[in-house]
Design an enzyme around this catalytic site. Structure first.
Site, PDB file in Angstrom:
ATOM      1  N   CYS A 112       0.831  -1.205   0.000  1.00 54.83           N
ATOM      2  CA  CYS A 112       0.000   0.000   0.000  1.00 54.83           C
ATOM      3  C   CYS A 112       0.866   1.255   0.000  1.00 54.83           C
ATOM      4  CB  CYS A 112      -0.916  -0.016   1.220  1.00 54.83           C
ATOM      5  SG  CYS A 112      -1.973   1.427   1.351  1.00 54.83           S
ATOM      6  N   CYS A 208      -5.763  -2.880   7.682  1.00 57.78           N
ATOM      7  CA  CYS A 208      -6.990  -2.092   7.724  1.00 57.78           C
ATOM      8  C   CYS A 208      -8.180  -2.817   7.106  1.00 57.78           C
ATOM      9  CB  CYS A 208      -6.768  -0.742   7.059  1.00 57.78           C
ATOM     10  SG  CYS A 208      -6.403  -0.825   5.293  1.00 57.78           S
TER      11      CYS A 208
END
Lengths: 371, 370
Positions: A112, A208
């Site tokens: 990410c 997440c």
């Protein structure tokens, strides 16, 4: 007041701040704005969270986005929300599932950072004419004789340097990490002092998009049918029991092995997804003293050193760096020889190389060679 | 930074000062328009004046005007309460139409963004079920004007009813409800410089409305709830003003066309969506290849210029451009479209500032891509 090392008058220096909706990036935005920079808050919507995805075609943002916006309002800075769901799925979630299915233990946060955040968001920041992109990562960017260097955070418990090893030198040049020199407690105090709406918000945990650490279920959602039952075998191939899918197992894991009868505690030594086998053995069988790396990213100079170099190697985010020697090749691969064997070397994890506090670079763990 | 440049009239037009004054006055006058006493009757009179004004704007009978809580409610009421067995909507309708009936059949549009009346004819042929067709008068994103009269003619021949979302068209181009021939229209006050939160459902047959909001007998039983007197009065005043200014609004097309020509000159790869079809005079949707809409909107905003990437959603997030997808625009281009909508207060100087900002961004992003 912080200084971001931008060669411009502050009022004319635009700094995009990546705001997640958490306390760290909120304080980051506050520090940047209060220092007089032209701060611009950006929040990425990376995936559908529960409330939003429950309704078809829902066009609403989750709590984190709301929180980020309220913080930006309180700071009086512009704030924008970008729909990066497609990019995140392609660059992070899909490769995560892919790697898990292939028997690796991937780190989506690294993917990410280097794609969605430091390629796409950073590109947007450049499009907006910004001079830097600031994030709330706990890591330090310090000036060095050959340009900016990446260093571990002052708060060792919070240090995120492991997750940022894949940052390119070009990206690092543009990035700023105002929290790298602060402790988490100090950051919370800064949030409280300013009465930021997120001052009391709990820290986010884990990955997440994987709620409550349910990796196997997350992979199942992304790759339906990936979890196929198979055997748990010992190092000699003897069947000790069964499992509901190799994706639930990672190297070094002890819990969840429903095999009994052996006196010694058993650990996952490796997974063999094609054979649907989980191979277990005693802790000693986990020991690795040589680690093969691919995709080596080098931050300390233009090229990795061509001769053997003493380093400290970190093979998991939760492990301390350990003395080792780096043997780098010109093709982006490398071998790391550990002075003392490590017991949790998992393919797909990163091996990050340090010289004391400084991050030299790192690579992806490919396969471990027995001592 | 000098004064902000507002080029997002299709999202919401700046309120006319006279309309704001009228709202203020009506709100201070107070009273419930259903009350028998003098203040109540005064409120009632204000509403009826506004009803006549709104009716005049679209050539409708005041008896057919039902004030609602906005354009979305009017569209919802027209579709959800139609009682039709089939609902057919064009692919480029506003979400308040598209979402009003999840089972609605979708009518295609051509590459210029114009709904195909012949496709409607085929869809209606040989089906005995009662049908409602919803086609907007002008698209909010591209400004492309739809062949509503032709749609209504086909529908009538096939025994179907027609609802027309005229939210973006009313007050911007002449709208004559009678000659267009639809059975109902939706209008919104804030798109023409009235207050937000008030709109109207315009009915050809004043008694043909089904009820969406249940309660009291307000609006002749067609929309329950104490009347939003102040909002309605502001709507009426705005309708009166824009009705007098249609010719002035038509002249915006010259400014808009010159702007587009400048953008195309800055980047010969840039192109404007639907510019070979009849469009609203004020709307322009232009693609800056390789630069995503979000980046454009944010960059312009940071330069003090308010524009849009198509219809904004409630969270301000930028959505996938379904209107452009329906037109067959490839996704890469669709992601790079910017909507600029001019209005009554727009000046050539503001357009110059927009073009300069657009050109700056083009230069920055071209360098990055290269």
């Amino acid at each position: 007041m912080i200084s971001l090392d931008i060669d411009k008058p502050r009022a004319g220096a635009r700094v995009v701040v990546a705001m997640s909706g958490g306390v760290d990036s909120a304080v980051t935005a506050a520090l940047v704005a209060e220092a007089g920079y032209d701060a611009v808050g950006v929040t990425l919507q990376l995936y559908d969270d529960g409330a939003a995805s429950a309704r078809k075609g829902a066009c609403c943002a989750g709590q984190d986005i709301y929180d980020a916006r309220r913080v930006a309002d309180a700071l009086g800075i512009p704030h924008y929300v970008l729909d990066y769901r497609t990019r995140f799925r392609e660059s992070v979630m899909e490769p995560f599932a892919e790697a898990y299915v292939a028997g690796e233990t991937p780190i989506p946060c690294v993917a990410c950072n280097r794609t969605v955040k430091f390629r796409d968001l950073l590109g947007l920041a450049r499009d907006l004419g910004a001079d830097a992109l600031a994030t709330g990562h706990y890591v330090r960017r310090l000036p060095g004789p050959d340009g900016p260097e990446l260093h571990r955070a002052v708060d060792a418990d919070r240090d995120q340097s492991y997750f940022l090893f894949a940052t390119s030198r070009d990206q690092l040049d543009y990035l700023r990490f105002p929290l790298g020199g602060m402790t988490k407690d100090a950051v919370r105090r800064e949030a409280e002092r300013r009465a930021l709406p997120v001052a009391a918000k709990p820290d986010s945990q884990d990955i997440c998009f994987v709620p409550n650490g349910g990796y196997a279920r997350a992979v199942e959602r992304l790759r339906p049918g990936a979890a196929e039952p198979g055997d748990i075998v010992d190092l000699d191939g003897r069947r000790l029991g069964g499992h509901d899918g190799t994706i639930a197992f990672t190297v070094g894991q002890r819990r969840g092995l429903k095999v009994g009868g052996t006196g010694e505690p058993l650990y996952v030594i490796r997974t063999e997804p094609e054979a649907r086998r989980v191979v277990v053995g005693p802790r000693a069988a986990l020991a690795r003293s040589e680690i093969a790396l691919g995709g080596l990213n080098w931050l300390a100079g233009a090229e990795p050193p061509c001769r053997p170099t003493p380093v400290q190697a970190r093979i998991r985010s939760a492990r301390p760096p350990a003395p080792a020697t780096l043997h780098a090749s010109a093709d982006g691969t490398a071998t790391v020889a550990l002075d003392t064997p490590e017991h949790g070397v998992a393919p797909g994890q990163a091996c990050v190389l340090y010289d004391g506090e400084r991050v030299l670079g790192g690579g992806w763990i490919r396969r471990a060679v027995r001592p | 930074m000098s004064a902000r440049v507002y080029l997002d009239y299709n999202a919401s037009a700046p309120v006319w000062p006279e309309a704001a004054d009228a709202v203020d006055e009506a709100m201070r006058a107070g009273a419930n328009a259903s009350s028998i006493h003098a203040p109540g009757r005064a409120a009632r009179a204000r509403i009826e004046d506004a009803r006549e004004s709104v009716a005049r704007l679209v050539g409708a009978d005041p008896a057919g005007i039902v004030f609602t809580g906005g354009g979305t409610e009017a569209n919802n009421q027209a579709i959800r309460c139609s009682g039709a067995e089939r609902v057919l909507v064009s692919a480029i309708e506003h979400e308040s139409v598209l979402s009003a009936d999840e089972k609605a059949e979708i009518l295609p549009v051509d590459p210029e963004g114009v709904v195909d009346p012949e496709a409607l004819d085929r869809a209606l042929a040989g089906d005995a079920r009662s049908a409602l067709v919803a086609v907007m008068l002008a698209n909010n994103e591209t400004g492309v004007i739809q062949p509503v009269a032709r749609v209504a003619e086909i529908a009538r021949r096939r025994g179907a009813r027609v609802h027309c979302d005229a939210v973006q068209a009313a007050g911007k181009i002449p709208v004559d409800a009678a000659s267009l021939g639809a059975d109902s229209y939706a209008l919104s006050a804030h798109k023409i410089g009235g207050p937000q939160g008030v709109g109207a459902l315009v009915l050809r047959d004043p008694d043909a409305a089904g009820r969406l909001i249940h309660g009291g007998g307000q609006e002749r039983g067609r929309r329950a709830g104490t009347e939003n007197v102040a909002g309605v009065v502001g709507f009426g005043r705005a309708a009166g003003i824009v009705g007098e200014r249609l010719e002035e609004f038509a002249r915006l097309s010259a400014l808009r066309d010159a702007m587009e020509a400048e953008l195309h000159a800055v980047d010969p790869e840039a192109w404007t969506v639907g510019d070979r079809a009849p469009r609203l005079p004020n709307t322009s949707m232009t693609v800056m290849p390789g630069c995503e809409s979000a980046a454009q909107v944010i960059a312009m905003d940071l330069d003090g210029i308010a524009v849009s990437a198509g219809s904004a959603c409630s969270s301000g997030r930028i959505r996938l451009p379904y209107v452009l997808e329906a037109m067959g625009v490839d996704e890469a281009a669709a992601m790079c479209a910017l909507r600029v909508s001019l209005g009554w207060w727009t000046t050539p100087d503001e357009i110059d500032r927009f073009v300069a900002s657009w050109a700056d961004l083009r230069r920055r992003t071209a360098r990055r891509v290269a």
